[in-house]
Design a protein around this motif. Structure first.
Motif, short mmCIF file in Angstrom:
data_model
loop_
_atom_site.label_atom_id
_atom_site.label_comp_id
_atom_site.label_asym_id
_atom_site.label_seq_id
_atom_site.Cartn_x
_atom_site.Cartn_y
_atom_site.Cartn_z
N GLN A 1 3.49 -9.99 -1.50
CA GLN A 1 3.77 -11.26 -2.19
C GLN A 1 2.78 -11.51 -3.31
O GLN A 1 3.14 -11.87 -4.43
N LEU A 2 1.49 -11.29 -3.02
CA LEU A 2 0.50 -11.64 -4.05
C LEU A 2 0.50 -10.61 -5.19
O LEU A 2 0.22 -10.95 -6.33
N ARG A 3 0.90 -9.39 -4.87
CA ARG A 3 0.99 -8.39 -5.96
C ARG A 3 2.20 -8.66 -6.87
O ARG A 3 2.24 -8.19 -7.99
N ALA A 4 3.17 -9.42 -6.32
CA ALA A 4 4.33 -9.76 -7.13
C ALA A 4 4.07 -11.01 -7.98
O ALA A 4 4.92 -11.43 -8.76
N HIS B 1 0.35 3.74 3.23
CA HIS B 1 1.33 3.53 2.17
C HIS B 1 1.01 2.28 1.33
O HIS B 1 1.67 2.00 0.35
N LEU B 2 -0.02 1.54 1.76
CA LEU B 2 -0.41 0.35 1.00
C LEU B 2 -1.58 0.64 0.07
O LEU B 2 -2.08 -0.23 -0.63
N ARG B 3 -2.01 1.92 0.10
CA ARG B 3 -3.19 2.31 -0.67
C ARG B 3 -3.01 1.97 -2.16
O ARG B 3 -3.93 1.48 -2.82
N ALA B 4 -1.81 2.20 -2.67
CA ALA B 4 -1.57 1.97 -4.10
C ALA B 4 -1.59 0.49 -4.45
O ALA B 4 -1.91 0.11 -5.57
N LEU B 5 -1.23 -0.35 -3.47
CA LEU B 5 -1.18 -1.78 -3.74
C LEU B 5 -2.54 -2.46 -3.61
O LEU B 5 -2.79 -3.51 -4.20
N ALA C 1 -5.37 -10.24 -11.56
CA ALA C 1 -6.78 -9.79 -11.68
C ALA C 1 -7.49 -9.74 -10.33
O ALA C 1 -8.63 -9.28 -10.25
N MET C 2 -6.84 -10.21 -9.31
CA MET C 2 -7.50 -10.34 -8.01
C MET C 2 -7.72 -8.97 -7.34
O MET C 2 -6.85 -8.14 -7.31
N ARG C 3 -8.93 -8.76 -6.81
CA ARG C 3 -9.24 -7.52 -6.07
C ARG C 3 -8.89 -7.74 -4.59
O ARG C 3 -9.23 -8.77 -4.03
N VAL C 4 -8.23 -6.76 -4.02
CA VAL C 4 -7.86 -6.89 -2.61
C VAL C 4 -8.43 -5.73 -1.81
O VAL C 4 -8.18 -4.57 -2.12
N LEU C 5 -9.25 -6.05 -0.81
CA LEU C 5 -9.75 -5.03 0.12
C LEU C 5 -8.98 -5.18 1.43
O LEU C 5 -9.02 -6.24 2.05
N LEU C 6 -8.26 -4.09 1.82
CA LEU C 6 -7.51 -4.15 3.07
C LEU C 6 -8.42 -3.73 4.21
O LEU C 6 -9.03 -2.67 4.17
N ALA C 7 -8.52 -4.54 5.22
CA ALA C 7 -9.32 -4.18 6.40
C ALA C 7 -8.38 -3.89 7.54
O ALA C 7 -7.51 -4.69 7.87
N THR C 8 -8.53 -2.69 8.12
CA THR C 8 -7.61 -2.33 9.21
C THR C 8 -8.29 -1.40 10.19
O THR C 8 -9.23 -0.69 9.83
N ALA C 9 -7.78 -1.40 11.39
CA ALA C 9 -8.25 -0.41 12.36
C ALA C 9 -7.71 0.93 11.87
O ALA C 9 -6.77 0.97 11.09
N ALA D 1 -0.21 22.34 -3.81
CA ALA D 1 1.07 21.98 -4.41
C ALA D 1 0.83 20.74 -5.25
O ALA D 1 0.47 19.70 -4.72
N ALA D 2 0.99 20.90 -6.57
CA ALA D 2 0.76 19.76 -7.46
C ALA D 2 1.93 18.81 -7.37
O ALA D 2 3.08 19.24 -7.30
N ALA D 3 1.65 17.53 -7.35
CA ALA D 3 2.71 16.54 -7.31
C ALA D 3 3.25 16.35 -8.71
O ALA D 3 2.56 16.61 -9.69
N PRO D 4 4.50 15.93 -8.83
CA PRO D 4 5.06 15.67 -10.16
C PRO D 4 4.18 14.64 -10.90
O PRO D 4 3.67 13.71 -10.27
N GLU D 5 4.07 14.81 -12.20
CA GLU D 5 3.18 13.96 -13.00
C GLU D 5 3.62 12.50 -12.95
O GLU D 5 2.83 11.61 -12.75
N LEU D 6 4.91 12.30 -13.16
CA LEU D 6 5.40 10.92 -13.21
C LEU D 6 5.87 10.49 -11.83
O LEU D 6 6.87 10.97 -11.32
N GLU D 7 5.10 9.62 -11.27
CA GLU D 7 5.45 9.16 -9.94
C GLU D 7 5.49 7.65 -9.97
O GLU D 7 4.52 6.99 -10.32
N THR D 8 6.64 7.12 -9.65
CA THR D 8 6.73 5.66 -9.67
C THR D 8 6.18 5.11 -8.37
O THR D 8 6.61 5.49 -7.29
N VAL D 9 5.20 4.25 -8.52
CA VAL D 9 4.63 3.61 -7.34
C VAL D 9 5.04 2.15 -7.37
O VAL D 9 4.98 1.51 -8.41
N ARG D 10 5.55 1.70 -6.24
CA ARG D 10 6.02 0.32 -6.22
C ARG D 10 4.88 -0.64 -6.51
O ARG D 10 3.79 -0.49 -6.00
#
Lengths: 124, 777
Positions: free
Chosen positions: A74-77, A98-102, A83-91, B768-777
């Protein structure tokens, strides 16, 4: 509830339901020079974040009423919080992967007090 | 009555008459000359074809008649008594040989007896030889001719003779042979069918005519007396035999071969003419069709095949075909290979067809056994495979039912298992879906309980009329039923139930044996499935226990760690150096405990096969985040430098399981920091070659001796005995987890180390290199 709020101090949120853990996070952030606020209910988090717009958030994944993941999405949307930095804390848990990018960083619990303090200091 | 020798007194020297031989032509000689020419021709023809069985006695017969006729012709042509007497005697060679040759020919034609049997031949030749001798010397004893005279009153000058005793013996003997030969041919004629009947008829006509001629002469009814009609009769014989030879191909198409091969062969043979009438049938075919050959001959095929209309229809218009058919049912069923071949006449028109049925029942049964063995192997293979794949118990039972149905050739199958005090259907074939959920208590389903109680298979051959049948099965026409108990030791776990719908096909002992083997297999399946379920349950408990331990241990450890750190950094006021050292020790030990808990979970996941790699694109640089973790705190507390380098040649994004890679790196780091007292720990992420990249951790620790290097990756190994005191506390699992995960990723972990000079652990992985363009949500 804001523990400390001085004029030029950056604001950091701790969203965590375990009071012992929360106390350590808050202490580390305060030592790094942040004004801090604790939210212990997931359902209230977004509203408070939008209202206070902190520069740093330590977000737990397992929360009552709304999960850390929901709050993160929600906050990323929300453009106003970009500009907010988010540190995820988890066990140590795959679910965080899969949330690493967010998130800006994933902290594995138990989080070292010193580590969080140094990190928060760098992010000021 | 003594012999009256008319003409010459016996004292006269015989040489005089030979000199005075004279001849006078008379057309009556043609009655002997024509038979002579015909039989001579036949004799030559037969001699020419003597390689054909039966040709030799036929040639001899014809030669004898030729000689006889020639002698008679010369006798007729002779102009005086001595000439006539001389040729009259000469004829006896042919006269005595002909009946013997006739008999031998008929016999050989009939039975293929050895013509060359010399003793038999000698026995048959005794009387003819005596006759010959007596004929030559008849003037001395009168045993053949008691008197000779010329009859000038006849149309030609004829020789009339009175007959002596031996003549009648000879005649009787000849008639017996002639009769026997004729009877033999008649017998064959009656037995033979179709094509060969005309041939035999011709032969019989040939055999009967000398009788007629001879009978006329001897009975005094001869209209042309004193002409001897016997050679004339032999003209008819020659012509008839000629027919047999030329028209019916007596010598070309050897009936002997036909007889022995076709009549005796096990294959059924049937000849149909163009109108589909049966022209010929051999005993095997007659037996096959349950008719006698006599009944079948000349009847329409439609009549003979009335029990098998489908066969008739199948071959109605087929000129040439090969097919396999089955006759009968059950154990008496026989299988035949049927070959239909066209019969063409000289103008290549279809004259009829030959059907040959070859019994392939043995071959079929052998093939059946082979097929069943293969099916059995396949069943074993499938069930074993399912077992190894830990298929669920119902899936396994279903496999067994489906295989049993094929193997026992019984299309209805089900497995019932004993649950408490009742049997419950667990697997069944789709053709009897109505048994789904069927439960039977004692008193119902008698067969099931009988199999349960006796621990022996129970068979009902006619379920339809069995008084205790269950109405459940009324929907399908079930006939034969076999219920086989599934036994584990002395315990009956359930039953394998198989049924057939065709009446008159009971289960045989072989099939029951296969059924019992399948039931044993089902018992094994049930036992191992139960064991597996138990071990799965134990595994689940273990995992849950570990998860609980992890949570319950880590939460307080987190509190200890955080609060100790806060104490140390002076949140709660100043502390002394001694206090700070003690706190450092607490922090280090707490981290080791955390490490231990984490790796225990990791190891348990790997052991239970629960680790599934999640391959996704990731940035190699992100792996270095672990340097921010507890390893860093530990390194700092020990005054170690933590250095990291990232190879610029590495692709910015790789494919792999970043989470597990971090776990590997963290464990290597923890291990390095743990054992190093001074200096540094260096992490390198490198490109090795086009296909590999590596994760490398180097420390300046004490190093690992060569003999220990191989063991450091073993689980729970904590260094050589005696050194463990000096070594820091640890789970002994970290490196084992590293090795397991690396192997899972298709990589290799290597260790280079020299005592006193530190160690380098290298994890090399396929790149194995990943494709360059990767859409991340």
């Amino acid at each position: 509830m804001t523990e400390q709020a001085a004029g030029d101090q950056p604001l950091a949120f701790v969203i965590e339901d375990d009071p012992k853990q929360a106390a350590i996070f808050l202490q580390a952030l305060q030592m790094a020079g942040y004004a801090t606020e604790l939210v212990n209910d997931g359902g209230l988090a977004l509203e408070r974040l939008l209202a206070a717009r902190p520069s740093l958030v330590v977000l737990d994944l397992q929360l009552p009423n709304a999960s850390g993941e929901t709050i993160l999405r929600q906050l990323r949307a929300e453009p106003s919080l970009a500009a907010m930095r988010v540190l995820l804390a988890t066990a140590q848990d795959r679910r965080a992967e899969h949330l690493r990018a967010l998130s800006d960083l994933i902290l594995l619990k138990p989080v070292s007090f010193v580590q969080l303090r140094d990190l928060a200091l760098r992010l000021r | 009555m003594g012999p009256v020798w008319v003409g010459r007194p016996r004292a006269h020297p015989p040489t005089v008459e030979y000199v005075s031989v004279q001849y006078a032509f008379t057309p009556y000689s043609l009655f002997a000359l024509i038979p002579m020419l015909i039989s001579g021709t036949l004799a030559l023809y037969a001699a020419w074809h003597r390689s054909v069985p039966g040709a030799t006695p036929f040639a001899v017969l014809m030669a004898a008649i030729t000689e006889w006729s020639a002698g008679y012709a010369l006798e007729i042509l002779g102009a005086d008594l001595p000439t006539k007497v001389f040729w009259g005697k000469v004829q006896y060679l042919g006269i005595v040989v002909a009946p013997v040759a006739w008999f031998l020919f008929a016999q050989l034609y009939n039975h293929a007896r050895q013509w060359e049997d010399r003793r038999r031949l000698a026995a048959l030749a005794v009387i003819p030889a005596i006759t010959m001798l007596l004929a030559a010397t008849t003037e001395g004893h009168g045993l053949i001719w008691s008197s000779v005279a010329l009859d000038a009153t006849a149309p030609f000058l004829a020789l009339t003779v009175g007959h002596g005793v031996w003549f009648w013996i000879h005649t009787a003997y000849s008639y017996v042979l002639l009769l026997l030969g004729t009877l033999l041919l008649l017998q064959i004629s009656l037995r033979r069918q179709g094509l060969y009947r005309l041939q035999v008829a011709a032969l019989v006509a040939g055999g009967v005519s000398p009788w007629v001629g001879n009978a006329l002469v001897l009975s005094g009814l001869n209209p042309w007396a004193p002409l001897d009609l016997t050679p004339l009769a032999f003209t008819v014989t020659g012509a008839a035999l000629g027919m047999a030879v030329f028209q019916f191909r007596l010598l070309d198409l050897a009936p002997i071969a036909r007889e022995t091969v076709v009549e005796a062969m096990a294959d059924g043979m049937l000849v149909l003419d163009a109108q589909n009438r049966i022209v010929d049938i051999n005993p095997a075919a007659a037996q096959l069709l349950a008719v006698s050959p006599g009944q079948a001959i000349s009847r329409p095929a439609a009549e003979v095949f009335r029990h098998w209309p489908h066969l008739l229809q199948r071959y109605q218009d087929v000129g040439q075909a090969t097919d396999e058919i089955s006759l009968g049912e059950g154990p008496t069923q026989r299988h035949y290979e049927v070959r239909v071949s066209p019969l063409l006449d000289r103008r290549q028109r279809l004259a009829g067809r030959v059907l040959v049925a070859h019994d392939i029942t043995g071959r079929r049964r052998a093939a059946e056994v082979q097929r069943r063995d293969a099916e059995w192997m396949r069943a074993l293979y499938n069930i074993t495979l399912d077992l190894l794949n830990h298929r669920d118990i119902d899936g396994l039972l279903q496999t067994i039912v489906e295989r049993a149905v094929v193997l026992l050739n019984a299309p209805y199958g089900e497995i019932m298992l004993l649950e408490g005090d009742e049997f419950v259907v667990r697997a069944f074939t789709q053709n009897q879906a109505f048994v789904r959920g069927d439960r039977v208590k004692r008193g119902e389903a008698r067969l099931t309980w009988q199999a349960h109680d006796t621990r022996r298979p129970v068979v009902v051959d006619d379920y339809a009329t069995w008084p205790h049948r269950r109405t459940l099965y009324d929907g399908v026409p079930i006939a034969a039923v076999a219920v086989i108990p599934i036994l584990s030791g002395d315990q009956c776990l359930g039953v394998l139930d198989l049924s057939r719908s065709e009446a008159g096909r009971p289960f045989d002992p072989d099939q029951l044996q296969v059924g019992e083997l399948l039931a044993q297999l089902a018992a094994v399946v049930l036992r191992s499935a139960q064991l597996y379920a138990q071990s799965q349950e134990a595994n689940r408990l273990k995992s849950r226990l570990l998860a609980n331990i992890s949570h319950d241990v880590r939460t307080p450890l987190g509190a200890i760690l955080g609060n100790t750190e806060m104490l140390q950094v002076g949140v709660y006021g100043d502390i002394t150096d001694q206090q700070s050292e003690a706190l450092t020790e607490i922090i280090a030990s707490t981290n080791l405990l955390l490490d231990f808990v984490n790796n225990l979970i990791g190891q348990s996941e790997i052991e239970s096969g629960k680790v599934i790699l999640k391959i996704e694109p990731f940035e190699p640089a992100s792996l270095l985040e672990v340097l921010q973790s507890t390893a860093k705190v530990l390194a700092q507390s020990k005054g170690l430098a933590l250095i990291s380098t990232l190879d610029a040649a590495l692709p910015p994004r790789l494919l792999g399981d970043a989470y597990r890679l971090r776990q590997i790196l963290l464990n290597l780091l923890s291990n390095a920091v743990k054992f190093t007292q001074h200096g540094s720990v260096t992490v390198r992420l490198q490109r090795v070659d086009d296909a590999h990249w590596a994760l490398q951790v180097t420390d300046t620790g004490p190093g690992i001796s060569a003999d220990v290097q191989a063991r450091v990756f073993e689980a729970f190994w904590k260094g050589p005995v005696g050194q463990s005191q000096a070594a820091p506390l640890g789970s002994g699992l970290g490196l084992a987890v590293v090795k397991e995960l690396t192997t899972l990723m298709g990589g290799q972990v290597t260790l280079e180390s020299t005592l006193g000079q530190g160690s380098t652990f290298t994890v090399s992985l396929p790149m194995a290199a990943a494709p360059e363009l990767e859409t991340v949500r």
